[in-house]
Design a protein around this motif. Structure first.
Motif, PDB file in Angstrom:
ATOM      1  N   ILE A   8       0.856  -1.192   0.000  1.00  0.00           N
ATOM      2  CA  ILE A   8       0.000   0.000   0.000  1.00  0.00           C
ATOM      3  C   ILE A   8       0.887   1.236   0.000  1.00  0.00           C
ATOM      4  N   GLY A   9       0.291   2.354  -0.394  1.00  0.00           N
ATOM      5  CA  GLY A   9       1.022   3.618  -0.356  1.00  0.00           C
ATOM      6  C   GLY A   9       1.584   3.851   1.034  1.00  0.00           C
ATOM      7  N   ASP A  10       2.819   4.323   1.099  1.00  0.00           N
ATOM      8  CA  ASP A  10       3.509   4.439   2.388  1.00  0.00           C
ATOM      9  C   ASP A  10       3.261   5.761   3.102  1.00  0.00           C
ATOM     10  N   VAL A  11       2.501   6.657   2.516  1.00  0.00           N
ATOM     11  CA  VAL A  11       2.300   7.969   3.138  1.00  0.00           C
ATOM     12  C   VAL A  11       0.877   8.074   3.680  1.00  0.00           C
ATOM     13  N   CYS A  12       0.767   8.308   4.981  1.00  0.00           N
ATOM     14  CA  CYS A  12      -0.530   8.488   5.621  1.00  0.00           C
ATOM     15  C   CYS A  12      -1.234   9.685   4.988  1.00  0.00           C
ATOM     16  N   THR A  13      -2.517   9.527   4.701  1.00  0.00           N
ATOM     17  CA  THR A  13      -3.262  10.608   4.068  1.00  0.00           C
ATOM     18  C   THR A  13      -3.673  11.693   5.049  1.00  0.00           C
ATOM     19  N   HIS A  14      -3.489  11.474   6.323  1.00  0.00           N
ATOM     20  CA  HIS A  14      -3.783  12.508   7.321  1.00  0.00           C
ATOM     21  C   HIS A  14      -2.599  13.452   7.496  1.00  0.00           C
ATOM     22  N   SER A  66       5.062   2.774   6.993  1.00  0.00           N
ATOM     23  CA  SER A  66       5.898   1.595   7.268  1.00  0.00           C
ATOM     24  C   SER A  66       6.568   1.679   8.640  1.00  0.00           C
ATOM     25  N   ASP A  67       6.526   2.847   9.266  1.00  0.00           N
ATOM     26  CA  ASP A  67       7.021   2.986  10.638  1.00  0.00           C
ATOM     27  C   ASP A  67       5.936   2.649  11.659  1.00  0.00           C
ATOM     28  N   GLY A  68       4.758   2.305  11.158  1.00  0.00           N
ATOM     29  CA  GLY A  68       3.610   2.052  12.024  1.00  0.00           C
ATOM     30  C   GLY A  68       3.512   0.613  12.491  1.00  0.00           C
ATOM     31  N   PHE A  69       2.297   0.226  12.861  1.00  0.00           N
ATOM     32  CA  PHE A  69       2.053  -1.056  13.505  1.00  0.00           C
ATOM     33  C   PHE A  69       1.105  -1.909  12.662  1.00  0.00           C
ATOM     34  N   VAL A  70       1.485  -3.155  12.443  1.00  0.00           N
ATOM     35  CA  VAL A  70       0.647  -4.100  11.703  1.00  0.00           C
ATOM     36  C   VAL A  70      -0.138  -4.919  12.711  1.00  0.00           C
ATOM     37  N   GLU A  71      -1.457  -4.980  12.477  1.00  0.00           N
ATOM     38  CA  GLU A  71      -2.307  -5.825  13.308  1.00  0.00           C
ATOM     39  C   GLU A  71      -3.354  -6.451  12.399  1.00  0.00           C
ATOM     40  N   GLY A  72      -3.285  -7.754  12.257  1.00  0.00           N
ATOM     41  CA  GLY A  72      -4.215  -8.437  11.358  1.00  0.00           C
ATOM     42  C   GLY A  72      -4.021  -7.953   9.936  1.00  0.00           C
ATOM     43  N   GLU A  73      -5.079  -7.399   9.359  1.00  0.00           N
ATOM     44  CA  GLU A  73      -5.029  -6.887   7.992  1.00  0.00           C
ATOM     45  C   GLU A  73      -5.056  -5.367   7.966  1.00  0.00           C
ATOM     46  N   THR A  74      -4.449  -4.745   8.993  1.00  0.00           N
ATOM     47  CA  THR A  74      -4.395  -3.287   9.042  1.00  0.00           C
ATOM     48  C   THR A  74      -2.970  -2.812   9.307  1.00  0.00           C
ATOM     49  N   LEU A  75      -2.714  -1.582   8.862  1.00  0.00           N
ATOM     50  CA  LEU A  75      -1.456  -0.893   9.152  1.00  0.00           C
ATOM     51  C   LEU A  75      -1.821   0.436   9.778  1.00  0.00           C
ATOM     52  N   GLU A  76      -1.368   0.641  11.010  1.00  0.00           N
ATOM     53  CA  GLU A  76      -1.724   1.832  11.775  1.00  0.00           C
ATOM     54  C   GLU A  76      -0.583   2.842  11.750  1.00  0.00           C
ATOM     55  N   CYS A  77      -0.924   4.095  11.467  1.00  0.00           N
ATOM     56  CA  CYS A  77       0.044   5.182  11.499  1.00  0.00           C
ATOM     57  C   CYS A  77       0.471   5.424  12.947  1.00  0.00           C
ATOM     58  N   TRP A  78       1.762   5.473  13.179  1.00  0.00           N
ATOM     59  CA  TRP A  78       2.282   5.629  14.532  1.00  0.00           C
ATOM     60  C   TRP A  78       2.019   7.026  15.090  1.00  0.00           C
ATOM     61  N   ALA A  79       1.841   8.019  14.239  1.00  0.00           N
ATOM     62  CA  ALA A  79       1.746   9.402  14.716  1.00  0.00           C
ATOM     63  C   ALA A  79       0.367   9.760  15.271  1.00  0.00           C
ATOM     64  N   HIS A  80      -0.702   9.392  14.561  1.00  0.00           N
ATOM     65  CA  HIS A  80      -2.028   9.825  14.980  1.00  0.00           C
ATOM     66  C   HIS A  80      -3.035   8.688  15.099  1.00  0.00           C
ATOM     67  N   GLY A  81      -2.607   7.453  14.820  1.00  0.00           N
ATOM     68  CA  GLY A  81      -3.458   6.295  15.082  1.00  0.00           C
ATOM     69  C   GLY A  81      -4.428   5.888  13.999  1.00  0.00           C
ATOM     70  N   SER A  82      -4.405   6.550  12.844  1.00  0.00           N
ATOM     71  CA  SER A  82      -5.290   6.094  11.763  1.00  0.00           C
ATOM     72  C   SER A  82      -4.825   4.735  11.276  1.00  0.00           C
ATOM     73  N   LEU A 101     -10.672   7.711  12.156  1.00  0.00           N
ATOM     74  CA  LEU A 101     -10.136   9.069  12.027  1.00  0.00           C
ATOM     75  C   LEU A 101      -8.815   9.169  12.769  1.00  0.00           C
ATOM     76  N   PRO A 102      -7.966  10.119  12.440  1.00  0.00           N
ATOM     77  CA  PRO A 102      -8.273  11.334  11.694  1.00  0.00           C
ATOM     78  C   PRO A 102      -8.167  11.200  10.172  1.00  0.00           C
ATOM     79  N   ALA A 103      -7.603  10.145   9.635  1.00  0.00           N
ATOM     80  CA  ALA A 103      -7.529  10.003   8.177  1.00  0.00           C
ATOM     81  C   ALA A 103      -8.911   9.687   7.622  1.00  0.00           C
ATOM     82  N   TYR A 104      -9.218  10.244   6.471  1.00  0.00           N
ATOM     83  CA  TYR A 104     -10.487   9.940   5.818  1.00  0.00           C
ATOM     84  C   TYR A 104     -10.309   9.649   4.324  1.00  0.00           C
ATOM     85  N   GLU A 105      -9.100   9.801   3.808  1.00  0.00           N
ATOM     86  CA  GLU A 105      -8.790   9.475   2.418  1.00  0.00           C
ATOM     87  C   GLU A 105      -8.018   8.151   2.384  1.00  0.00           C
TER      88      GLU A 105
END
Length: 109
Positions: free
Chosen positions: A40-46, A52-68, A80-84
């Protein structure tokens, strides 16, 4: 454009994202707990944060900065906070090679 080798399958750690760049496109490559490889694209849309610095859980990748969290299958933000969404790319495995073509995004219904 054709698919480019980004890494060896044996180099990927389960439930960990790895950042690669293909033709100027930053991509997070993930080997999930089921042994499936996602790209997937490596840049959080928020915010301009590397997923890629975030956390993988199941079939999700969470942004480390704001939790999207983003779906590895669809790229859709799951909270939220990402919506795109982020783009999701086709992955091809040939032997031990992981190949990605950043010009080909998955169409997810």
């Amino acid at each position: 454009m054709t698919a480019t080798r980004v890494c060896a399958l044996s180099e990927l750690e389960q439930d960990t994202a790895r950042r690669v760049e293909v033709d100027g496109v930053a991509i997070a490559v993930v080997l999930d707990g089921n042994g499936e490889v996602h790209a997937i694209g490596d840049v959080c849309t928020h915010g301009d944060i590397s997923l890629s610095d975030g956390f993988v859980e199941g079939e999700t990748l969470e942004c480390w900065a704001h939790g999207s969290a983003f779906s590895l299958r669809t790229g859709q933000p799951l909270n939220l906070p990402a919506y795109e969404p982020v783009p999701v790319f086709e992955v091809t495995i040939e032997g031990d090679d992981v190949l990605i073509d950043p010009s080909v995004t998955k169409v997810v219904n």
